[in-house]
Design a protein around this motif. Structure first.
Motif, PDB file in Angstrom:
ATOM      1  N   LEU A   1      24.861  28.443  70.332  1.00  0.00           N
ATOM      2  CA  LEU A   1      24.392  29.660  71.011  1.00  0.00           C
ATOM      3  C   LEU A   1      24.391  29.529  72.523  1.00  0.00           C
ATOM      4  N   ILE A   2      24.674  28.366  73.038  1.00  0.00           N
ATOM      5  CA  ILE A   2      24.499  28.122  74.466  1.00  0.00           C
ATOM      6  C   ILE A   2      25.405  28.999  75.313  1.00  0.00           C
ATOM      7  N   TRP A   3      26.520  29.505  74.736  1.00  0.00           N
ATOM      8  CA  TRP A   3      27.438  30.380  75.475  1.00  0.00           C
ATOM      9  C   TRP A   3      26.757  31.674  75.932  1.00  0.00           C
ATOM     10  N   MET A   4      25.679  32.055  75.281  1.00  0.00           N
ATOM     11  CA  MET A   4      24.971  33.279  75.657  1.00  0.00           C
ATOM     12  C   MET A   4      24.329  33.172  77.034  1.00  0.00           C
ATOM     13  N   ILE A   5      24.122  31.958  77.494  1.00  0.00           N
ATOM     14  CA  ILE A   5      23.549  31.757  78.826  1.00  0.00           C
ATOM     15  C   ILE A   5      24.401  32.455  79.881  1.00  0.00           C
ATOM     16  N   VAL A   6      25.723  32.429  79.705  1.00  0.00           N
ATOM     17  CA  VAL A   6      26.625  33.064  80.678  1.00  0.00           C
ATOM     18  C   VAL A   6      26.347  34.562  80.760  1.00  0.00           C
ATOM     19  N   LEU A   7      26.125  35.206  79.619  1.00  0.00           N
ATOM     20  CA  LEU A   7      25.830  36.639  79.614  1.00  0.00           C
ATOM     21  C   LEU A   7      24.498  36.921  80.311  1.00  0.00           C
ATOM     22  N   LEU A   8      23.531  36.047  80.109  1.00  0.00           N
ATOM     23  CA  LEU A   8      22.238  36.231  80.768  1.00  0.00           C
ATOM     24  C   LEU A   8      22.345  36.018  82.275  1.00  0.00           C
ATOM     25  N   GLU A   9      23.170  35.084  82.688  1.00  0.00           N
ATOM     26  CA  GLU A   9      23.387  34.873  84.123  1.00  0.00           C
ATOM     27  C   GLU A   9      24.020  36.104  84.756  1.00  0.00           C
ATOM     28  N   ALA A  10      24.914  36.771  84.000  1.00  0.00           N
ATOM     29  CA  ALA A  10      25.580  37.968  84.536  1.00  0.00           C
ATOM     30  C   ALA A  10      24.675  39.191  84.515  1.00  0.00           C
ATOM     31  N   ALA A  11      23.575  39.103  83.794  1.00  0.00           N
ATOM     32  CA  ALA A  11      22.670  40.250  83.674  1.00  0.00           C
ATOM     33  C   ALA A  11      21.228  39.798  83.881  1.00  0.00           C
ATOM     34  N   PRO A  12      20.869  39.395  85.089  1.00  0.00           N
ATOM     35  CA  PRO A  12      19.497  38.916  85.337  1.00  0.00           C
ATOM     36  C   PRO A  12      18.439  40.003  85.154  1.00  0.00           C
ATOM     37  N   SER A  13      18.870  41.280  85.046  1.00  0.00           N
ATOM     38  CA  SER A  13      17.909  42.376  84.879  1.00  0.00           C
ATOM     39  C   SER A  13      17.474  42.572  83.436  1.00  0.00           C
ATOM     40  N   ILE A  14      18.074  41.841  82.488  1.00  0.00           N
ATOM     41  CA  ILE A  14      17.708  41.983  81.070  1.00  0.00           C
ATOM     42  C   ILE A  14      16.236  41.646  80.850  1.00  0.00           C
ATOM     43  N   ARG A  15      15.566  42.524  80.094  1.00  0.00           N
ATOM     44  CA  ARG A  15      14.167  42.275  79.723  1.00  0.00           C
ATOM     45  C   ARG A  15      14.053  41.708  78.309  1.00  0.00           C
ATOM     46  N   ILE A  16      14.955  42.133  77.408  1.00  0.00           N
ATOM     47  CA  ILE A  16      14.868  41.720  76.005  1.00  0.00           C
ATOM     48  C   ILE A  16      16.215  41.171  75.548  1.00  0.00           C
ATOM     49  N   LEU A  17      16.189  39.993  74.964  1.00  0.00           N
ATOM     50  CA  LEU A  17      17.370  39.408  74.329  1.00  0.00           C
ATOM     51  C   LEU A  17      17.107  39.354  72.837  1.00  0.00           C
ATOM     52  N   ASP A  18      17.944  40.054  72.082  1.00  0.00           N
ATOM     53  CA  ASP A  18      17.762  40.191  70.634  1.00  0.00           C
ATOM     54  C   ASP A  18      18.932  39.508  69.922  1.00  0.00           C
ATOM     55  N   ILE A  19      18.637  38.466  69.142  1.00  0.00           N
ATOM     56  CA  ILE A  19      19.673  37.682  68.460  1.00  0.00           C
ATOM     57  C   ILE A  19      19.438  37.741  66.960  1.00  0.00           C
ATOM     58  N   GLU A  20      20.514  37.908  66.188  1.00  0.00           N
ATOM     59  CA  GLU A  20      20.433  37.828  64.731  1.00  0.00           C
ATOM     60  C   GLU A  20      21.462  36.814  64.241  1.00  0.00           C
ATOM     61  N   ILE A  21      21.000  35.881  63.423  1.00  0.00           N
ATOM     62  CA  ILE A  21      21.849  34.822  62.879  1.00  0.00           C
ATOM     63  C   ILE A  21      22.373  35.240  61.507  1.00  0.00           C
ATOM     64  N   TRP A  22      23.633  34.922  61.251  1.00  0.00           N
ATOM     65  CA  TRP A  22      24.305  35.307  59.995  1.00  0.00           C
ATOM     66  C   TRP A  22      24.418  34.099  59.069  1.00  0.00           C
ATOM     67  N   GLU A  23      23.856  34.241  57.849  1.00  0.00           N
ATOM     68  CA  GLU A  23      23.996  33.207  56.821  1.00  0.00           C
ATOM     69  C   GLU A  23      23.938  33.918  55.475  1.00  0.00           C
ATOM     70  N   HIS A  24      25.100  34.144  54.874  1.00  0.00           N
ATOM     71  CA  HIS A  24      25.178  34.943  53.653  1.00  0.00           C
ATOM     72  C   HIS A  24      26.078  34.280  52.613  1.00  0.00           C
ATOM     73  N   PRO A  25      25.520  33.770  51.535  1.00  0.00           N
ATOM     74  CA  PRO A  25      26.356  33.203  50.475  1.00  0.00           C
ATOM     75  C   PRO A  25      27.196  34.248  49.754  1.00  0.00           C
ATOM     76  N   CYS A  26      26.849  35.530  49.927  1.00  0.00           N
ATOM     77  CA  CYS A  26      27.652  36.579  49.287  1.00  0.00           C
ATOM     78  C   CYS A  26      29.031  36.691  49.932  1.00  0.00           C
ATOM     79  N   MET A  27      29.190  36.158  51.146  1.00  0.00           N
ATOM     80  CA  MET A  27      30.489  36.125  51.815  1.00  0.00           C
ATOM     81  C   MET A  27      31.090  34.736  51.622  1.00  0.00           C
TER      82      MET A  27
END
Length: 485
Positions: free
Chosen positions: A339-365
């Motif tokens: 997930l560390i690559w997301m740091i770059v997006l946060l650096e480009a958007a210092p005005s962000i108040r909320i970072l919302d992450i959802e992790i994918w783990e599905h045995p149905c796929m």
């Protein structure tokens, strides 16, 4: 004796309801489906007229289907439901309304048999006489996208086109429109939606396209459209050249080898949502190029459906597009990915108040050869975090992680954010959301099929250990860590 008591109690309740003023009773009726609201007319002479005094009507063909709802819904079910719906519309629209006009009609129906030729004139007359002010129309279709062939989509487009051509008044007060399984290859979609529907503010298209992965160009300087939602619409590309009042754009399920979207003059666009699992031939695209003219976005959602990250690595190029970004949602990130690559997006958007992450783990796929042929290998993002650092202080206040597990990949990322975000107040960690498909195949609970580090900590001592691990040596001890459901 018991029957008399029950009857007396029911009469007392009815008397209490009848004592309420009309506006409260109408507010109650307005929260019921139309079939239930209409049944109340038998309660008393006063109740008899109340449903016909509602100034907002919601008539949904699916409320007239058998209960429990049949699976699948067959032609005879749709025909019977449409017969009942047509009677309801005739009852509400053909009857003179001396008390009040209908400020808004929500109407969902099937284009089957000759019922549209009964509904069309009734709705048109209500519009022409000023009885109906706004129309929210959904022309629904029960065929699933996977089972819907081009011939059926072309036929549906022909039926929709005939309905609108026969009853042009319907387009005059149309404020919301939802269409399903329509191929516009032989139909002038742009003319109908943007030249004729002058009041259209909301447009939802499901499994609709322009034929053969053609691009759809929208140039509508006079349009009032504020919300555009596409679901499984396989366009070659969506080019929004000019939609001056567009505020929200969502596209769930696109198949394009390059950027699926280009944005032109959209000065009021504040919310953008792009959802898709990238196929094997998708080359990725630069998000900065897609958003170069859309600099008012404050809520951005990117969902990757557990497959590869389809945006190419960038840094300072995103600063202009992210200038007003307040919430960034990165959903359905494979549990295998760093997930560390997301740091770059946060650096480009210092005005962000909320970072919302959802992790994918599905045995149905199932990760089998068939999946790899369609989507390719799941490759971890290789963004270089150290190449770009914003000189501005991060305003980030909250991190939300759904599908959290105390894996090193996740805890390392969260700690990296904590070290860079002096205004961070809250970290909300949640378990995975239930998946109907995983349950259908009888998948075991994660606690029984995954190692402990991949399972959400549910008991207090496990949560305390995670909190201690995240807070170790952090210079901003005021951060609150919340474990949610």
């Amino acid at each position: 004796m018991e029957l008399n008591i029950r009857s007396s109690h029911r009469e007392e309740v009815e008397d209490m309801l009848s004592m309420l003023p009309d506006d409260i009773l109408l507010s109650i009726l307005g929260r019921l489906d139309m079939t239930t609201a209409a049944r109340t007319s038998v309660l008393s002479k006063r109740w008899k007229i109340l449903p016909w005094l509602l100034n907002e009507l919601a008539i949904d063909v699916k409320d007239f289907l058998p209960v429990p709802r049949p699976k699948p819904i067959e032609a005879e079910h749709m025909d019977d439901a449409m017969a009942s719906l047509t009677k309801a519309i005739r009852s509400f629209l053909a009857t003179p309304r001396s008390e009040a006009a209908i400020s808004r009609l929500q109407l969902k129906f099937y284009l089957v048999s000759n019922y549209p030729d009964v509904i069309g004139p009734l709705v048109s007359q209500a519009i022409d006489t000023g009885t109906l002010k706004e129309l929210d129309l959904a022309i629904v279709n029960e065929t699933k996208p996977d089972d819907c062939y081009v011939e059926e989509m072309l036929q549906q487009a022909l039926s929709v086109g005939r309905f609108f051509s026969a009853y042009p008044s319907v387009l005059i007060c149309l404020t919301r429109l939802s269409l399903y399984n329509v191929c516009f290859a032989e139909w002038d979609m742009h003319h109908i939606l943007f030249d004729c529907c002058k009041e259209l503010r909301y447009l939802y298209l499901s499994n609709c396209d322009a034929g053969g992965l053609s691009a759809w160009k929208i140039h509508a300087p006079g349009s009032k459209l504020s919300v555009l939602e596409l679901n499984l619409c396989f366009l070659g590309r969506l080019e929004v050249l000019r939609l001056p009042m567009l505020e929200r754009l969502s596209w769930d399920g696109w198949i394009c080898p390059n950027a699926p979207l280009s944005l032109g003059v959209v000065p009021t666009l504040t919310e953008l949502c792009l959802i898709s699992p990238a196929t094997a031939n998708h080359k990725g695209f630069k998000l900065s190029e897609v958003l170069s003219d859309a600099t008012a976005i404050n809520d951005l959602t990117l969902s990757f459906q557990g497959e590869k990250i389809w945006i190419q690595p960038e840094g300072k190029q995103l600063c202009t597009a992210f200038n007003k970004l307040r919430k960034l949602s990165l959903h359905d990130i494979s549990i295998e990915f760093d997930l560390i690559w997301m740091i770059v997006l946060l650096e480009a958007a210092p005005s962000i108040r909320i970072l919302d992450i959802e992790i994918w783990e599905h045995p149905c796929m199932v990760d089998d050869e068939k999946r790899r042929q369609i989507f390719g290998e799941r490759t971890c993002p290789s963004w270089k975090v150290s190449e770009f650092t914003s000189p501005k202080e991060w305003l980030l206040k909250e991190i939300q992680v759904t599908g959290f597990a105390p894996m090193e990949k996740q805890t390392t990322f969260i700690r990296a954010v904590m070290e860079r975000a002096p205004n961070l107040q809250t970290i909300v960690l949640r378990d995975h959301q239930p998946c109907d498909y995983c349950e259908k195949i009888g998948s075991l609970p994660r606690s029984e099929r995954l190692p402990a580090e991949r399972v959400f900590p549910k008991v207090k001592h496990e949560q305390d250990m995670v909190a201690k691990q995240l807070m170790r040596d952090i210079v901003y001890p005021h951060v609150q860590i919340v474990f949610g459901n």
